[in-house]
Structures are given as C-alpha cells and as structure tokens.
Write an enzyme that holds these catalytic residues in place. Structure first.
Site, PDB file in Angstrom:
ATOM      1  N   HIS A 105       1.097  -1.018  -0.005  1.00  0.00           N
ATOM      2  CA  HIS A 105      -0.211   0.100   0.032  1.00  0.00           C
ATOM      3  C   HIS A 105       1.241   1.033  -0.240  1.00  0.00           C
ATOM      4  CE1 HIS A 105      -2.188  -3.079   1.327  1.00  0.00           C
ATOM      5  NE2 HIS A 105      -3.289  -3.220   0.756  1.00  0.00           N
ATOM      6  N   HIS A 113      -4.333   3.035  -3.256  1.00  0.00           N
ATOM      7  CA  HIS A 113      -4.899   2.467  -1.832  1.00  0.00           C
ATOM      8  C   HIS A 113      -3.638   1.514  -1.740  1.00  0.00           C
ATOM      9  CE1 HIS A 113      -6.117   0.287   1.723  1.00  0.00           C
ATOM     10  NE2 HIS A 113      -6.137  -0.888   0.429  1.00  0.00           N
ATOM     11  N   GLU A 160     -17.944  -4.569  24.533  1.00  0.00           N
ATOM     12  CA  GLU A 160     -17.224  -5.786  24.614  1.00  0.00           C
ATOM     13  C   GLU A 160     -16.019  -5.756  23.863  1.00  0.00           C
ATOM     14  OE1 GLU A 160     -20.192  -6.279  24.096  1.00  0.00           O
ATOM     15  OE2 GLU A 160     -20.811  -7.425  26.356  1.00  0.00           O
ATOM     16  N   HIS A 201     -28.263 -16.986  24.684  1.00  0.00           N
ATOM     17  CA  HIS A 201     -27.485 -16.224  25.612  1.00  0.00           C
ATOM     18  C   HIS A 201     -26.833 -17.339  25.647  1.00  0.00           C
ATOM     19  CE1 HIS A 201     -29.004 -12.441  26.274  1.00  0.00           C
ATOM     20  NE2 HIS A 201     -28.800 -12.503  27.259  1.00  0.00           N
TER      21      HIS A 201
END
Ligand SMILES: Cc1ncc(C[n+]2csc(CCOP(=O)(O)OP(=O)(O)O)c2C)c(N)n1
Ligand SMILES: [Mg+2]
Length: 705
Positions: A44, A293, A445, A506
């Site tokens: 890149h 890029h 999280e 869960h």
C-alpha cells in the site's frame, strides 16, 4: 490526469537548510515506501506517500521516543492504526535507526529495520511483514491491520498510563509517567464500530494524553468514501467530548506542529486531529484515487512521482546524505536526553520509594510480587457447592490484594461475572480517580478486548469479563491478544445452557471450539471451586499467552478431594479425578467444567454396578497438549478405547481425545429457553444418560476387539 504539484514540500520550494532537510526526509519516507511496495509487487504505497509529512512532523519534533532504547517505559507510544500503511512505519524505524530488542526486552546493538529488510518487504522472515507485528519488529508498539484495532488499543495504552501515573508519580517525581499516545488512523478505522466504542470511552474518561490523527483522504478500497461514509466525523467526536482540530493540508508542517501543540496544551480531553490529505501524493495518474491504496504504483508512475519530488528518478531505496543525521539530531537527540533523564530519575526514585520501584521493576518484567499467592482460598468439600464464578470472585480478590497492578473490570456485567475487586482501597477507575482498580468498560466488548491489549502492552496485568456468549463480539481483539502473545486475562461466565431461561441467544455452543482453535489462547474451564483456585495460579504465572477462563453461573459441587484426586492436577490440563479400583479402567469419562460432577455421579453408579470406570477432569486442552506423551498416555491410555466426552457445547474436536469411535455428549443446536432442570433432561445431561453412553462404549469396543 495530471496533478499540479505546488506544495512547499516538493522540489519547487525555496530552500533553507531546515526546509531542505525537512523535504529530503519526507521524500525519503515516501520513496522508500514506494520502492518497498514495488519490490514486493504488493502493498500500500498511497497512504505512506500522503502521510509522510504528518508522521515526520510528529516523530521529528514531538515524539518522546529514543530510537536507541525503544522499550523505555515512559516513551510516547505511536500506533499505526492504518496497518496497511506499514511502509510508513518501517521507513521511520529505518531512518531513525531504531535498535532491535531481544525477546527479553533487552536492547541489542543492531538496527531493527535495516535497509535490506525494507528491500525484502512482505517476504518470508523479513522484519517488514505486510502489516506491523508486535514482538517481531522492535519499535512496533502493537500489531495492526484489522482496521479500528489500533485506535482502540491506543485507548488502553492511555488508560494504563493514567493508572501508572496515579499510583507511581510521587512528590518529587510528578512526571515519572507522563507519556502520550498517538494513533494514526484512516477512513476505515473511523467506519469500524470498535473505534466508536473506544472513542466514546476515551472521551468519557477525559484521556488528555491521547491523540488520534485522522487521515481524511476520502478514499478507501472501493473508491470515494461518499459511497458509504458521509457522517460528520468532527461533530461526532465533539459529541464524544473530544477536542477536535483540523489541518487542511497534510503537507503544511507549520499547521501540523500547531495542531500537535494544541493537543499537548489540552489538559482535559483527548484530541482528534483531522488531516486532509491526498492519497498517492505526487503520483500524477494515481493521486486521489483508490488505485494508490493497495497496489504498487508501477515503475513509470514511480519515476514520475520522483520527478515531482525533485528526486533522482532512477534511484531506488535511496537515502540522501544528511537524512540519517538529521533524524539523529532531532528525535534521536531529544529521545536520548529524555530517556537518560528518566533513568536518572528512577534511580533516585528507587532510593526514596523502594517498594514502588520494586513493583515497577517486576511489572515491567512481567514478574509477580513476592507472596503473590498468599491467602488464595482452599474450599471445603460441599455437595451443594457454589458457582465457579463465585469461587473465582474469592480467588481473584485474594490475588489482587497481593498484586497491585492486577486491574480490570467488565463490560457492564461485574455483578454477574463477579469480577469486582471489593476489598478496601480497590476503588473505581474514573476521570476523577485514575488510581481505581475496577474498570467500567461499559457495554463495549469489542473495544474492551483492544483496551485490555493496550493496557497489557504497557505491562500492567489486565482482566476483562463478560458473558461467554459475547466473546463473539470481541473475537477480533482477542485474536490479537494471542497473536501478540499478551497475557491478558479474559473471564467469561454463564458458560453453557446452565444459564437456563435466558435461552439460545445467551447459551454458548460453538464458543469453546472457537477459542480452542485459536492459536496461542489457553482456555480453562474449571470443574469446581478448588480447580478455580488452581486455574488462577496457572493464569497469574503466564507470561506470553492470553487466558480465557470459562466459568459457570449455576452452583456446582465442591468435589471432596479426600475421596478424589487433588485439584492441583489442573495445571497439567487434564488429570485422573476418579479411577477404577487399582486402575485399569474399561471406560473413560472425560468432562470439563460443570459436567465433571455429572461424570462423578455416573462413575458412582457404574462402580456400584461393577463397571470399571475412570473420570478425567479436563479443564484445559492446551495445557494437556503441552504435557509429555507419557503423562498424556497415563491419563488416556491408548489401550482404553471406550471413551465418553461430556460437555454442554458443540462436540467439535473431541475426537482428538475420544478417538473416532468414542462417544460425545454435546449439543448441536443453539440450546433452548427453560429452567435448567428441563434443559438438562432435554439435552441428555443426566447421570443415567452418561451411564448408558459408557456401557454402550464398552459393548461397542468389546465387540470390535
Ligand atoms: C477490519 C478490516 N476490514 C477490512 C480490511 C481490509 N482493508 C484494508 S485497507 C481498507 C481500506 C481502508 O481505507 P482507509 O482507512 O481510508 O485507508 P486508505 O485507503 O485511505 O489508506 C480495507 C477495507 C481490514 N484491513 N480490516
Ligand atoms: Mg482513506
């Protein structure tokens, strides 16, 4: 398309000695990056070309970093969150002649990134891999590449610095820890949700030692960002409580310096510097296009870009005279003076605050304090028992009293995960109290994982907790903990259908196999309270591996260790908990976590019926796999083929221990919502079922003999 080059950083500017050296240095970064990518025929180039002046300005004028000692504890951290622009960092590491560091964090003489490494960018064993890798290339502060991880990790570094400062900066030593954390990010980092989580927390905590630099080039892989990204980033960060400033030309060294000074003068908030830049700057056909890029520019385009820079067009990997020396006189001189002054200070500190100094020494070497295991609980046998999350709370609190830098928290679930440090003085980490040891990561999280990584990179010992099911939300960060070999502690509770009524959303099923298949992660799922104590002993002594501690919500019996084997067997990953009288079993029951007591119930019944059974408690596959063959075969003798694994999860991978003819009691759906008793029946986790499976196995293997 041709591009008019009018910046003062090209060959057209009026030269003064200083501006000439600035220009030469910046263009060296650019051309090394272009040449490295071209030689690799992959990589890149565009962003290193565009951001070279930004990185140059920061490193040469501001970064408090000593290339001779890149692990000096109070150095400023530079995080390249746009990991794909790795050549930018490699060029800087090379030009500043950063020294290599051994695995034991001792500086060795040689240069971390010699020119040859740049020439072998992206080739096998090169110190310049595709993306920057911590522990592989000295001077790389964290592994980056998955976008957003770097910036989120930088928040953890900034947090750890605040904590260190609050505890260790003392009268007469107010600046012992005062380092800043800089992260260079792009559109991709800004789009990724993890950066939003992390920035929100950083703003909330008012981390004024944190500076993100956003390369606002409006280009990503697919083209212009307006394809998918039109939000107002400045307003968003103002909303997070950040100090936001802007530099409208990435080549404007004066404005860049002004922006960095603005950051340094801002004492109550993190800073975002938005820099407008042109990807592939100077390449006549590729500038401002996604073509700059992620692919080499091509020989001809490189020649033209070099012409634009006033560079010798055919020179490759060219470092003009005076450039190394220029960096030596700038960052090199400043860094060394600061580093030497810091070590002089720490010597004095050691005299005045010997205990704190000793803590710092041990922390920085990932050692434990004397007496770290003092007072760790031993639990009496109890058929009713307690949940492993409850026993873990007791062990963690006992250990944390002995280990001052064991700090952490939860993603808003501490009351459930029981990870709160409750002893006097533990306190809560907040903008008002950076000395607190209980962290509130909020319901974030993914960034919690990255923040834990950042904290660990600064060498405190962090733990983070949540429901095991939500490990899925932080897999990207957890994978990097393992890749970087960081001893981050992940405490996950509510580990199975044992959560009952909360139901399939869960109930972890495939999470155990995911974690076990991640290289370098050590997973421990203890069976009872005493295995929890042993688990923490193992965890705390880890140096280079993240641990995933998997705990249950519901009570499990505390096994009678006078009747069965001691819990210390946990350290070997699996051990014989109960055996047929005199050994020589007909069948082996292998259980983990809450299913071990079920195996013991089945064992009692089988024994009563005269069946010779063995129960193996197997809290950790990884620890067991590390044992020598003779131990492994003493636990699972190859001659005993009748084997049953019992685990309330996907049975993926269990054949490794049961053999292909063994039987697995597991779950191959997403679970169900009901009281636990009903679920145990529905999914077959009853002693009768285990007994039946054991007998089946015996019959099957007898008949196949
Ligand atoms: C999490 C993640 N998703 C996707 C990618 C693949 N990827 C690498 S670079 C890139 C585009 C990044 O754009 P930007 O951050 O603006 O960088 P620039 O092109 O401006 O250098 C993508 C999608 C990645 N590295 N990480
Ligand atoms: Mg971009």
């Amino acid at each position: 398309m041709s591009v008019a080059i009018h910046s003062p950083l090209t060959g057209l500017q009026q030269d003064t000695d200083q501006s000439n050296l600035d220009r030469l240095s910046i263009n060296t970064i650019r051309t090394l990056s272009m040449d490295g990518v071209q030689a690799a025929n992959s990589g890149h180039p565009g962003t290193p070309m565009a951001m070279a002046p930004v990185a140059y300005c920061l490193w040469q004028q501001f970064l408090r970093f000593d290339p001779q000692d890149p692990v000096w504890p109070n150095r400023d951290r530079f995080v390249l969150s746009i990991g794909h622009a790795s050549m930018l960092l490699y060029s800087l590491l090379h030009l500043t002649q950063v020294r290599a560091v051994s695995k034991d964090y001792e500086t060795v003489g040689e240069v971390s990134v010699p020119l040859d490494a740049i020439k072998t960018f992206r080739q096998l064993d090169s110190r310049c891999p595709g993306h920057p890798e911590y522990r592989w290339t000295s001077g790389v502060e964290t592994t980056t590449g998955p976008l957003g991880q770097g910036v989120a990790t930088s928040v953890g570094m900034a947090v750890a610095r605040q904590w260190l400062a609050a505890r260790y900066n003392q009268p007469g030593f107010q600046n012992l820890f005062d380092f800043n954390v800089y992260a260079l990010c792009g559109d991709g980092c800004m789009m990724e949700g993890i950066s939003a989580e992390a920035a929100s927390l950083a703003g909330h905590l008012r981390l004024s030692n944190l500076c993100w630099i956003y390369d606002n080039n409006h280009i990503t892989i697919e083209g212009k960002t307006h394809l998918a990204f039109t939000e107002d980033v400045a307003t968003r960060f103002i909303g997070y409580g950040w100090n936001v400033t802007r530099v409208s030309d990435a080549n404007d060294l004066e404005m860049l310096a002004w922006a960095f000074r603005t950051f340094q003068n801002c004492k109550d908030r993190p800073t975002l510097i938005i820099v407008d830049s042109h990807i592939g700057y100077g390449a006549p056909h590729k500038q401002d296009t996604s073509g700059a890029h992620g692919e080499p520019l091509g020989e001809e385009e490189i020649r033209l870009a070099k012409r634009n820079y006033g560079w010798p067009e055919d020179a490759k990997f060219y470092v003009p005279d005076g450039v190394y020396d220029h960096f030596r006189q700038g960052i090199g001189k400043r860094g060394k003076e600061l580093r030497d002054a810091w070590f002089a200070q720490i010597n004095e500190y050691r005299k005045q605050y010997p205990e704190l100094a000793e803590e710092l020494f041990r922390m920085q070497h990932r050692q434990l304090p004397e007496g770290w295991d003092r007072g760790l609980p031993i639990f009496p046998a109890d058929s009713k028992g307690l949940a492993t999350r409850e026993s873990s709370a007791k062990v963690l609190n006992a250990a944390a009293k002995n280990i001052p830098w064991l700090i952490g928290g939860a993603a808003d679930l501490a009351p459930s995960t029981k990870t709160r440090l409750t002893f006097e003085g533990a306190g809560d980490f907040s903008a008002e109290n950076f000395a607190g040891r209980n962290f509130h990561f909020g319901i974030r999280e993914h960034s919690m994982g990255a923040i834990l990584n950042g904290m660990s990179l600064v060498k405190v010992r962090p733990f983070g907790s949540g429901f095991f099911i939500f490990v899925d939300y932080m897999r990207g960060s957890l994978r990097l903990s393992a890749l970087m070999e960081l001893p981050v502690i992940y405490v996950f509770t509510h580990d199975s259908i044992g959560v009952g009524e909360d139901g399939p959303t869960h109930q972890p099923i495939e999470q155990l196999s995911h974690m076990r298949s991640t290289p370098g992660v050590v997973l421990i799922r203890p069976a009872d309270a005493n295995e929890v104590t042993e688990a923490w002993k193992v965890i705390l002594q880890m140096h280079h591996a993240p641990v995933v501690l998997v705990l249950c919500r519901q009570a499990v019996p505390t096994i009678d260790r006078t009747k069965y084997a001691p819990a210390a067997g946990l350290a070997r990953g699996a051990y014989i908990l109960a055996d047929a009288p005199g050994g020589d079993p007909e069948v082996i029951l292998i259980g983990t976590g809450s299913e071990v007591s079920l195996c013991l119930d089945a064992y009692a019944q089988l024994t009563k019926e005269g069946v010779r059974a063995r129960v193996v408690s197997m809290p950790s596959w990884e620890l067991f796999d590390d044992q020598d063959k003779s131990y492994r075969e003493s636990v699972l003798p190859p001659g005993v083929k009748a084997r049953v694994s019992v685990e309330q999860a996907s049975d993926f991978g269990w054949t490794k221990y049961t053999g292909s003819e063994g039987q697995h009691l597991g779950i191959d759906t997403f679970g169900a919502s009901a009281p636990l008793k009903q679920l145990l029946k529905k999914f077959g986790f009853t002693a009768e079922h285990v007994v039946a499976a054991a007998k089946n196995q015996i019959t099957r293997h007898r008949s196949s003999k």
